[in-house]
Scaffold this motif. Structure first.
Motif, PDB file in Angstrom:
ATOM      1  N   GLY A  87       0.694  -1.425   0.099  1.00  0.00           N
ATOM      2  CA  GLY A  87      -0.068  -0.010  -0.132  1.00  0.00           C
ATOM      3  C   GLY A  87       0.768   1.003   0.138  1.00  0.00           C
ATOM      4  N   ARG A  88       2.284   1.146  -0.288  1.00  0.00           N
ATOM      5  CA  ARG A  88       2.858   2.539  -0.319  1.00  0.00           C
ATOM      6  C   ARG A  88       2.760   3.108  -1.594  1.00  0.00           C
ATOM      7  NH1 ARG A  88       8.205  -0.833   1.538  1.00  0.00           N
ATOM      8  NH2 ARG A  88       7.401  -2.183   0.208  1.00  0.00           N
ATOM      9  N   LEU A  89       3.001   4.527  -1.693  1.00  0.00           N
ATOM     10  CA  LEU A  89       2.815   5.071  -2.840  1.00  0.00           C
ATOM     11  C   LEU A  89       3.915   5.133  -3.747  1.00  0.00           C
ATOM     12  CD1 LEU A  89       1.218   7.270  -4.719  1.00  0.00           C
ATOM     13  CD2 LEU A  89       1.944   9.023  -3.250  1.00  0.00           C
ATOM     14  N   VAL A  90       4.173   4.822  -4.897  1.00  0.00           N
ATOM     15  CA  VAL A  90       5.040   4.601  -5.859  1.00  0.00           C
ATOM     16  C   VAL A  90       4.921   5.798  -6.823  1.00  0.00           C
ATOM     17  CG1 VAL A  90       6.419   3.549  -7.709  1.00  0.00           C
ATOM     18  CG2 VAL A  90       5.539   2.293  -5.603  1.00  0.00           C
ATOM     19  N   THR A  91       5.787   6.715  -6.934  1.00  0.00           N
ATOM     20  CA  THR A  91       5.406   8.027  -7.583  1.00  0.00           C
ATOM     21  C   THR A  91       6.707   8.136  -8.905  1.00  0.00           C
ATOM     22  OG1 THR A  91       4.366   9.150  -6.172  1.00  0.00           O
ATOM     23  CG2 THR A  91       5.164  10.424  -7.892  1.00  0.00           C
ATOM     24  N   CYS A  92       6.266   8.439 -10.126  1.00  0.00           N
ATOM     25  CA  CYS A  92       7.257   8.947 -11.204  1.00  0.00           C
ATOM     26  C   CYS A  92       7.433  10.490 -11.426  1.00  0.00           C
ATOM     27  CB  CYS A  92       6.778   8.385 -12.288  1.00  0.00           C
ATOM     28  SG  CYS A  92       6.969   6.577 -12.599  1.00  0.00           S
ATOM     29  N   GLU A  93       8.664  10.749 -10.506  1.00  0.00           N
ATOM     30  CA  GLU A  93       8.749  12.138 -10.633  1.00  0.00           C
ATOM     31  C   GLU A  93       9.523  12.708 -11.768  1.00  0.00           C
ATOM     32  OE1 GLU A  93      10.716  13.257  -6.840  1.00  0.00           O
ATOM     33  OE2 GLU A  93       9.239  11.969  -5.683  1.00  0.00           O
ATOM     34  N   GLN A  94       8.909  13.399 -12.876  1.00  0.00           N
ATOM     35  CA  GLN A  94       9.682  13.938 -13.864  1.00  0.00           C
ATOM     36  C   GLN A  94      10.717  14.929 -13.724  1.00  0.00           C
ATOM     37  OE1 GLN A  94       5.981  13.498 -17.595  1.00  0.00           O
ATOM     38  NE2 GLN A  94       6.772  15.554 -16.818  1.00  0.00           N
ATOM     39  N   GLY A  95      10.314  15.837 -12.774  1.00  0.00           N
ATOM     40  CA  GLY A  95      11.157  16.823 -12.665  1.00  0.00           C
ATOM     41  C   GLY A  95      12.546  16.649 -11.936  1.00  0.00           C
ATOM     42  N   ASN A  96      12.337  15.638 -10.859  1.00  0.00           N
ATOM     43  CA  ASN A  96      13.507  14.895 -10.148  1.00  0.00           C
ATOM     44  C   ASN A  96      14.136  13.849 -10.920  1.00  0.00           C
ATOM     45  OD1 ASN A  96      13.293  16.918  -8.228  1.00  0.00           O
ATOM     46  ND2 ASN A  96      11.809  15.473  -6.814  1.00  0.00           N
ATOM     47  N   ARG A  97      13.627  13.490 -11.971  1.00  0.00           N
ATOM     48  CA  ARG A  97      14.096  12.464 -12.785  1.00  0.00           C
ATOM     49  C   ARG A  97      14.583  11.172 -12.168  1.00  0.00           C
ATOM     50  NH1 ARG A  97      18.582  15.565 -16.548  1.00  0.00           N
ATOM     51  NH2 ARG A  97      18.596  13.845 -17.693  1.00  0.00           N
ATOM     52  N   ARG A  98      13.302  10.694 -11.307  1.00  0.00           N
ATOM     53  CA  ARG A  98      13.546   9.642 -10.503  1.00  0.00           C
ATOM     54  C   ARG A  98      12.197   8.905 -10.165  1.00  0.00           C
ATOM     55  NH1 ARG A  98      14.765  12.289  -4.576  1.00  0.00           N
ATOM     56  NH2 ARG A  98      12.616  13.398  -4.151  1.00  0.00           N
ATOM     57  N   VAL A  99      12.139   7.649  -9.710  1.00  0.00           N
ATOM     58  CA  VAL A  99      11.148   6.919  -9.035  1.00  0.00           C
ATOM     59  C   VAL A  99      10.969   6.784  -7.616  1.00  0.00           C
ATOM     60  CG1 VAL A  99       9.668   4.848  -9.432  1.00  0.00           C
ATOM     61  CG2 VAL A  99      10.601   5.743 -11.347  1.00  0.00           C
ATOM     62  N   THR A 100      10.092   7.303  -6.871  1.00  0.00           N
ATOM     63  CA  THR A 100      10.387   6.998  -5.615  1.00  0.00           C
ATOM     64  C   THR A 100       9.227   6.386  -4.880  1.00  0.00           C
ATOM     65  OG1 THR A 100       8.749   9.067  -5.288  1.00  0.00           O
ATOM     66  CG2 THR A 100      11.392   9.409  -5.300  1.00  0.00           C
ATOM     67  N   ARG A 101       9.328   6.125  -3.538  1.00  0.00           N
ATOM     68  CA  ARG A 101       8.238   5.342  -2.791  1.00  0.00           C
ATOM     69  C   ARG A 101       8.135   6.191  -1.474  1.00  0.00           C
ATOM     70  NH1 ARG A 101      10.448  -0.287  -1.661  1.00  0.00           N
ATOM     71  NH2 ARG A 101      11.474   1.080   0.289  1.00  0.00           N
ATOM     72  N   THR A 102       6.789   6.309  -1.307  1.00  0.00           N
ATOM     73  CA  THR A 102       6.426   7.026   0.044  1.00  0.00           C
ATOM     74  C   THR A 102       6.105   6.015   1.109  1.00  0.00           C
ATOM     75  OG1 THR A 102       5.640   8.772  -1.160  1.00  0.00           O
ATOM     76  CG2 THR A 102       4.941   8.573   1.242  1.00  0.00           C
ATOM     77  N   GLU A 103       7.119   6.023   2.122  1.00  0.00           N
ATOM     78  CA  GLU A 103       7.063   5.059   3.258  1.00  0.00           C
ATOM     79  C   GLU A 103       5.640   5.407   4.433  1.00  0.00           C
ATOM     80  OE1 GLU A 103       8.678   2.521   2.732  1.00  0.00           O
ATOM     81  OE2 GLU A 103      10.304   3.537   1.368  1.00  0.00           O
ATOM     82  N   PRO A 104       5.135   4.368   5.005  1.00  0.00           N
ATOM     83  CA  PRO A 104       4.309   4.753   5.957  1.00  0.00           C
ATOM     84  C   PRO A 104       4.406   5.905   6.971  1.00  0.00           C
ATOM     85  CG  PRO A 104       4.651   2.154   5.973  1.00  0.00           C
ATOM     86  CD  PRO A 104       5.624   2.973   4.912  1.00  0.00           C
ATOM     87  N   ASP A 105       5.802   6.040   7.204  1.00  0.00           N
ATOM     88  CA  ASP A 105       6.034   7.207   8.200  1.00  0.00           C
ATOM     89  C   ASP A 105       6.085   8.695   7.307  1.00  0.00           C
ATOM     90  OD1 ASP A 105       8.357   7.029   6.897  1.00  0.00           O
ATOM     91  OD2 ASP A 105       9.565   6.815   8.885  1.00  0.00           O
ATOM     92  N   GLY A 106       6.019   8.488   5.961  1.00  0.00           N
ATOM     93  CA  GLY A 106       5.693   9.849   5.162  1.00  0.00           C
ATOM     94  C   GLY A 106       7.281  10.137   4.490  1.00  0.00           C
ATOM     95  N   THR A 107       8.373   9.245   5.057  1.00  0.00           N
ATOM     96  CA  THR A 107       9.482   9.695   4.303  1.00  0.00           C
ATOM     97  C   THR A 107       9.478   9.006   2.944  1.00  0.00           C
ATOM     98  OG1 THR A 107      10.335   7.422   5.159  1.00  0.00           O
ATOM     99  CG2 THR A 107      10.935   9.578   6.492  1.00  0.00           C
ATOM    100  N   VAL A 108      10.400   9.668   1.964  1.00  0.00           N
ATOM    101  CA  VAL A 108      10.512   9.230   0.727  1.00  0.00           C
ATOM    102  C   VAL A 108      11.750   8.730   0.272  1.00  0.00           C
ATOM    103  CG1 VAL A 108      10.728  10.189  -1.710  1.00  0.00           C
ATOM    104  CG2 VAL A 108       9.064  11.358  -0.108  1.00  0.00           C
ATOM    105  N   THR A 109      11.694   7.323  -0.179  1.00  0.00           N
ATOM    106  CA  THR A 109      12.792   6.665  -0.652  1.00  0.00           C
ATOM    107  C   THR A 109      12.894   6.613  -2.116  1.00  0.00           C
ATOM    108  OG1 THR A 109      12.490   4.912   1.190  1.00  0.00           O
ATOM    109  CG2 THR A 109      13.916   4.061  -0.546  1.00  0.00           C
ATOM    110  N   VAL A 110      14.105   6.908  -2.639  1.00  0.00           N
ATOM    111  CA  VAL A 110      14.572   6.837  -4.170  1.00  0.00           C
ATOM    112  C   VAL A 110      14.690   5.265  -4.686  1.00  0.00           C
ATOM    113  CG1 VAL A 110      15.992   7.645  -5.848  1.00  0.00           C
ATOM    114  CG2 VAL A 110      15.631   8.951  -4.065  1.00  0.00           C
ATOM    115  N   LEU A 111      13.885   4.886  -5.587  1.00  0.00           N
ATOM    116  CA  LEU A 111      14.194   3.476  -5.990  1.00  0.00           C
ATOM    117  C   LEU A 111      14.761   3.479  -7.050  1.00  0.00           C
ATOM    118  CD1 LEU A 111      10.195   2.397  -5.726  1.00  0.00           C
ATOM    119  CD2 LEU A 111      12.333   1.928  -4.097  1.00  0.00           C
ATOM    120  N   ALA A 112      14.786   4.763  -7.966  1.00  0.00           N
ATOM    121  CA  ALA A 112      15.669   4.710  -9.334  1.00  0.00           C
ATOM    122  C   ALA A 112      15.783   5.919  -9.920  1.00  0.00           C
ATOM    123  CB  ALA A 112      15.001   3.793 -10.404  1.00  0.00           C
ATOM    124  N   ASP A 113      16.937   6.357 -10.119  1.00  0.00           N
ATOM    125  CA  ASP A 113      17.177   7.556 -10.479  1.00  0.00           C
ATOM    126  C   ASP A 113      18.487   7.778 -11.574  1.00  0.00           C
ATOM    127  OD1 ASP A 113      19.437   7.277  -8.968  1.00  0.00           O
ATOM    128  OD2 ASP A 113      19.254   8.982  -8.008  1.00  0.00           O
TER     129      ASP A 113
END
Length: 302
Positions: A87-113
């Motif tokens: 249930g974690r949010l996975v987002t494609c960030e065009q401007g930051n040129r990366r794919v991220t995951r939002t953790e349950p505590d709200g922190t953002v993990t970079v999955l690919a850049d």
């Protein structure tokens, strides 16, 4: 075949499949965006989030109250959103040129850049398999100007689809040869990966092997006239629905036949099924967020 002002019936399968039996008009939920994309329904909160890319924010619509607020800003000029099995949010960030995951505590993990040591172009859309494998498209839409990201040269020199290994986190080339890869979606049984190529006006399909590698692709559907595909989604009977920009929303039979369309008053970017019964189609189109309660049900959620 006869058509209503909203439903354009091109093949009798669109009628017999109950695809034209829903609401008689689109409902406007919000109309204050510059360019809306990336709708994602979150059933636990009865909310829909979506990206307003030029305004660099992710918005949130509450189904119970109808209110709209800001979910995240700045948001890295985010585009496509999805969730993983946790249930974690996975987002494609065009401007930051990366794919991220939002953790349950709200922190953002970079999955690919990066791929092979080079910065990605501008990730656009992603899909997560049940084992955690992620495929994402990487066109250059976010680096061609400062409107939806930041103008820059492509370090990779191509627009590809990549795979993130769920164990190692390594980024692998999954498929190449695209002009502008955009929407990605797995078939409900996860045996095939579908990729829309906006600039080539085609939808490709690939067989998915157990290790996540793909078979040679083939063309599933090719647009007619001046039509360009954006994202794509399945319903629970195997029909593929495609955002077709100036031509509304297309519906394809599993054999690749275009059987019907939904007419939308603005160019359509993305679509997503949601609602308590997963039969409400959310449509992002230029400045607006629309919805349509249908007799069709989206493919089962993760």
């Amino acid at each position: 075949m006869p058509s209503s002002s909203l439903y354009d019936i091109l093949d009798d399968r669109f009628r017999t499949g109950r695809c034209a039996n829903g609401d008689s008009r689109l409902e406007v939920l919000y109309d204050g965006c510059r360019w809306a994309e990336g709708p994602l329904y979150l059933p636990a909160w009865r909310q829909l989030i979506w990206s307003d890319i030029p305004n660099d924010r992710i918005l949130r619509w509450d189904e119970a109250t109808g209110t709209v607020g800001v979910f995240r800003a700045p948001a890295g000029h985010s585009n496509g959103n999805t969730v993983d099995r946790q249930g974690r949010l996975v987002t494609c960030e065009q401007g930051n040129r990366r794919v991220t995951r939002t953790e349950p505590d709200g922190t953002v993990t970079v999955l690919a850049d990066r791929y092979a040591g080079k910065r990605l172009n501008s990730p656009n859309d992603s899909v997560v398999r049940s084992d955690g494998t992620i495929w994402f498209s990487d066109p250059d839409f976010g680096i061609t100007s400062d409107y939806e990201g930041h103008r820059a040269e492509s370090e990779i020199g191509a627009c590809n689809v990549y795979r993130i290994d769920p164990l190692s986190g390594e980024v692998h080339l999954a498929a190449e040869g695209f002009e502008g890869p955009n929407g990605v979606v797995l078939s409900p049984d996860e045996s095939r990966l579908y990729v829309s190529d906006s600039r080539a006006a085609r939808i490709h399909v690939y067989g998915v092997r157990e290790d996540g590698t793909l078979s040679d692709g083939e063309v599933f559907a090719e647009a007619r006239g001046d039509v360009h595909f954006d994202n794509i989604r399945f319903d629970d009977e195997g029909r593929l629905w495609a955002a077709a920009l100036d031509d509304g929303v297309h519906c394809y039979d599993p054999d690749g036949t275009l059987i019907g369309r939904l007419r939308v008053p603005e160019p359509v970017s993305n679509i997503a099924f949601g609602g308590p019964k997963n039969n409400r189609l959310f449509i992002t189109a230029t400045t607006s967020l629309y919805s349509l309660v249908m007799s069709v049900t989206g493919a089962p959620r993760l």
